[in-house]
Design a protein around this motif. Structure first.
Motif, mmCIF file in Angstrom:
data_model
loop_
_atom_site.group_PDB
_atom_site.id
_atom_site.type_symbol
_atom_site.label_atom_id
_atom_site.label_comp_id
_atom_site.label_asym_id
_atom_site.label_seq_id
_atom_site.Cartn_x
_atom_site.Cartn_y
_atom_site.Cartn_z
ATOM 1 N N VAL A 1 -1.555 -11.099 5.205
ATOM 2 C CA VAL A 1 -2.646 -10.247 4.746
ATOM 3 C C VAL A 1 -2.147 -8.812 4.637
ATOM 4 N N ALA A 2 -2.519 -8.151 3.518
ATOM 5 C CA ALA A 2 -2.223 -6.734 3.315
ATOM 6 C C ALA A 2 -3.542 -5.970 3.269
ATOM 7 N N PHE A 3 -3.640 -4.892 4.062
ATOM 8 C CA PHE A 3 -4.856 -4.092 4.125
ATOM 9 C C PHE A 3 -4.762 -2.892 3.188
ATOM 10 N N CYS A 4 -5.936 -2.389 2.787
ATOM 11 C CA CYS A 4 -6.017 -1.186 1.982
ATOM 12 C C CYS A 4 -7.334 -0.484 2.306
ATOM 13 N N GLY A 5 -7.403 0.785 1.965
ATOM 14 C CA GLY A 5 -8.639 1.530 2.183
ATOM 15 C C GLY A 5 -8.967 1.796 3.635
ATOM 16 N N VAL A 6 -7.972 1.737 4.542
ATOM 17 C CA VAL A 6 -8.225 2.010 5.961
ATOM 18 C C VAL A 6 -8.412 3.510 6.150
ATOM 19 N N LYS A 7 -9.437 3.887 6.897
ATOM 20 C CA LYS A 7 -9.751 5.294 7.095
ATOM 21 C C LYS A 7 -8.754 5.929 8.058
ATOM 22 N N PRO A 8 -8.394 7.166 7.847
ATOM 23 C CA PRO A 8 -7.487 7.854 8.778
ATOM 24 C C PRO A 8 -8.056 7.865 10.193
ATOM 25 N N GLY A 9 -7.207 7.568 11.150
ATOM 26 C CA GLY A 9 -7.622 7.563 12.547
ATOM 27 C C GLY A 9 -8.301 6.290 13.005
ATOM 28 N N GLN A 10 -8.489 5.328 12.115
ATOM 29 C CA GLN A 10 -9.176 4.096 12.500
ATOM 30 C C GLN A 10 -8.281 3.248 13.390
ATOM 31 N N THR A 11 -8.840 2.704 14.480
ATOM 32 C CA THR A 11 -8.050 1.922 15.439
ATOM 33 C C THR A 11 -8.570 0.512 15.653
ATOM 34 N N SER A 12 -9.743 0.175 15.144
ATOM 35 C CA SER A 12 -10.282 -1.168 15.344
ATOM 36 C C SER A 12 -11.148 -1.538 14.153
ATOM 37 N N ASP A 13 -11.346 -2.860 13.990
ATOM 38 C CA ASP A 13 -12.163 -3.358 12.886
ATOM 39 C C ASP A 13 -12.516 -4.810 13.176
ATOM 40 N N ARG A 14 -13.283 -5.422 12.261
ATOM 41 C CA ARG A 14 -13.651 -6.831 12.364
ATOM 42 C C ARG A 14 -13.321 -7.520 11.059
ATOM 43 N N LEU A 15 -12.919 -8.788 11.160
ATOM 44 C CA LEU A 15 -12.613 -9.543 9.955
ATOM 45 C C LEU A 15 -13.093 -10.974 10.095
#
Length: 649
Positions: A285-299
């Motif tokens: 998986v390749a990510f895009c559009g990640v916000k600066p400083g973001q450290t966690s997410d859900r998928l």
């Protein structure tokens, strides 16, 4: 049928359609097993395909990147490659068989090794590339062997079984964590393959220091599944129901299986763990559009046919890093935002795949940032052909141009703005039901409005000529008034008279239960938590709060499953977690496989007290001429249970 019931039925039908309509795809079908922290905008996910139809389809036609989609809450993602683990000869599997060696597990010790030997036989019947370690734990732990053949594993199991159970206590969650870390050390996630821990225990636990949620998250980041085989038939004592629930949450939270011996075919479930390894897939998986400083997410992961999800996984948390290509803008074909499959809508490319908010001006894309400034309203269903795709060339955002002319059929503004997950006929049905409900409510309100008919005006009375007043008669003494009879004592009121007589007759259960239990309040809880439930049964197979019985003044009875581990059944049908159904007299409510209650309603009036069950009894009748004594207290009601909450519902 009264208008009130008509309105109620319409409202219930509309609510059922609104709740049930979003379920347009299969229930789950995918499980995320490994979600390591993202690095430089990339991640290698491991998923298990649990849907049989999808398993067969992927094996026959192969798995390609366009068959999967990864939905991320706050960013976008693209699946670059898909590999089936069983197709590679380099992929190895590492399993830890962990046995509870505490003395409380002594009676289940032989049966646990019988299941482990069946696992070894099933492993020997399949291909190699599998290493199995045998570990025992209690107050301390020991790793006895690592075997790569079925014969060697059976010999090791025989030696360990002969040692017996000799440890006084068990540090269950601590040593499950140790087994997870050992499996991750022996088979690191970057090497691929699979890592599993199979725990055989009675769920005894003396230490509450570790949290199940933390253990499950740590296991998923390391790519280790935890399968828990619980022998609970001999388990007892305070807190056993809560510990069983924790083991279930730990297994499911790590992508593993929860197997409770006695409730399922344990041998089939354990040997089935070997076959499940053939349905593991790796997704690059390749990510895009990640916000600066973001450290966690859900998928979550979706399996697609065209653009329609047919299976999906539950959302999981993972550690994100805003570095490398992760912060680059997403192409217009990448769907951003959480999964729409579980809410019944199928997101289309462009619906949220832009960096600008919806409504941005179409056709003004920057030639250096493809698809980053296009709006999303009125999108079509083909990538590149939606309104707002800057066009004129074959590349999205290649410069100013007419909307919707780059690489696909042009989209009409607003033509496909509605979610495509609901068919048109269902939308029309929902609108029609809503209108009917509105009309019925208006009619009901009109009928209830009090009629205010104008009273006829009184005719004026003609004046009467005044007559001379007659002399007043001689005053007579008023007759003596008889003394009022003594007031009758206040009638005794049955505390159960507000609700119909309703009983739960025990047709199957552990020793010590009463013949039946009276539903004495509108919300009647059943479970294993002593002092908290209205009906508390010390049964290991019951969850702490297993089910709720709801009783209405009209006599209707409903039962709701409170997300129990072993299920709630009505006449043999298992309710879905959280499902609420009506129960009629004579139907059987079964909680797990060990407690059956038959609903009985003798009538709408409270039944006479029975000699078999002590219930609240009326005080002896008092003659009307004798006033009640102030010192004689009314006998207190005696019940079979001690409700933890008030009975004022």
């Amino acid at each position: 049928m009264s208008m009130h019931r008509t309105v109620t039925m319409l409202a219930g039908l509309l609510a059922a359609l609104l709740v049930g309509a979003p379920a347009v795809a299969a229930d789950n079908g995918l499980t995320v097993l490994a979600a390591p922290p993202a690095s430089s905008g990339r991640m290698r996910l491991q998923v298990e395909v649990t849907d049989p139809a999808l398993q067969k389809e992927l094996r026959s036609s192969g798995a390609s990147p366009d068959r999967f989609r990864v939905a991320v809450d706050q960013a976008g993602a693209q699946v670059k490659a898909v590999d089936r683990m069983a197709d590679s000869s380099r992929e190895r599997s590492y399993t830890v068989l962990a046995f509870d060696q505490s003395k409380s597990f002594a009676t289940s010790w032989p049966q646990a090794f019988d299941l482990a030997e069946a696992y070894a036989d099933e492993l020997g019947a399949r291909s190699g590339n599998h290493t199995v370690a045998v570990m025992t734990f209690g107050k301390s732990k020991s790793t006895h062997c690592e075997e790569t053949t079925a014969a060697g594993l059976r010999a090791c199991l025989a030696r360990v079984e002969g040692r017996g159970t000799d440890q006084p206590v068990t540090r269950l969650k601590f040593y499950i964590q140790e087994a997870v870390r050992e499996a991750a050390r022996k088979q690191p996630l970057p090497r691929g393959g699979s890592r599993e821990v199979i725990v055989f225990t009675d769920a005894g636990e003396e230490s509450p220091a570790l949290k199940v949620k933390d253990l499950a998250r740590d296991a998923r980041e390391r790519g280790v599944r935890i399968h828990v085989v619980v022998f609970s038939a001999k388990s007892a004592g305070k807190g056993i129901a809560q510990r069983l629930d924790e083991m279930s949450q730990l297994a499911e939270g790590s992508g593993g299986r929860y197997i409770q011996v006695g409730d399922v075919d344990a041998r089939q479930a354990v040997t089935g763990l070997v076959g499940a390894l053939e349905n593991l897939y790796w997704l690059d998986v390749a990510f895009c559009g990640v916000k600066p400083g973001q450290t966690s997410d859900r998928l979550s992961v979706e399996a697609l046919v065209g653009q329609t999800p047919t299976a999906w996984s539950a959302p999981i948390d993972f550690r994100q890093r805003a570095e490398g290509t992760a912060t680059a803008a997403c192409p217009g074909t990448v769907v951003m935002g959480p999964s729409q499959a579980q809410s019944g809508t199928s997101a289309q490319p462009g619906t949220s795949g832009s960096a600008n908010p919806p409504g941005a001006t179409p056709g003004t894309g920057s030639p250096t940032q493809p698809g980053t400034v296009t709006g999303s309203p009125g999108t079509g269903t083909q990538p590149g052909g939606a309104l707002g795709t800057p066009g004129g060339t074959q590349q999205p955002g290649g410069g100013p141009g007419a909307p919707g002319v780059s690489g696909g059929p042009a989209g009409t503004p607003g033509a496909d703005a509605a979610p495509s997950g609901l068919p048109w006929w269902l939308i029309a049905l929902l609108i029609a039901l809503g209108l009917l409900l509105l009309i019925a409510l208006l009619v009901l309100l009109a009928r209830r409005r009090p009629e205010q008919a104008a009273a006829p005006a009184e005719k004026p009375v003609p004046p009467v000529a005044a007559q001379p007043a007659a002399p007043p008669p001689a005053a007579e003494p008023p007759p003596a008034q008889p003394e009022p009879p003594p007031a009758a004592p206040a009638a005794w009121k049955d505390p159960f008279a507000t609700l119909p007589e309703t009983r739960l007759v025990v047709s199957k259960g552990p020793p010590g239960l009463e013949p039946f239990y009276r539903v004495h309040k509108s919300t009647f809880t059943i479970g294993a938590r002593q002092g908290e439930m209205d009906l508390a049964v010390n049964l290991p197979q019951l969850s702490g709060h297993h089910a709720t019985v709801q009783l209405f003044k009209g006599g209707n009875v409903f039962v709701k499953d409170e997300h129990s581990t072993n299920g709630t059944f009505v006449d043999g049908r298992r309710l879905n977690p959280g499902e609420r159904v009506q129960v009629r007299p004579g139907q059987i409510i079964r909680l797990s496989q060990h407690l059956e209650l038959t609903l009985v309603q003798p009538g709408l009036q409270p039944a006479e007290p029975s000699s078999q069950v002590p219930i609240a009894a009326a005080p002896p009748s008092v003659p009307a001429t004798t006033p009640p004594s102030a010192e004689a207290p009314r006998p207190k009601a005696r019940t079979l249970y001690a409700p933890a909450r008030g009975d004022d519902e």
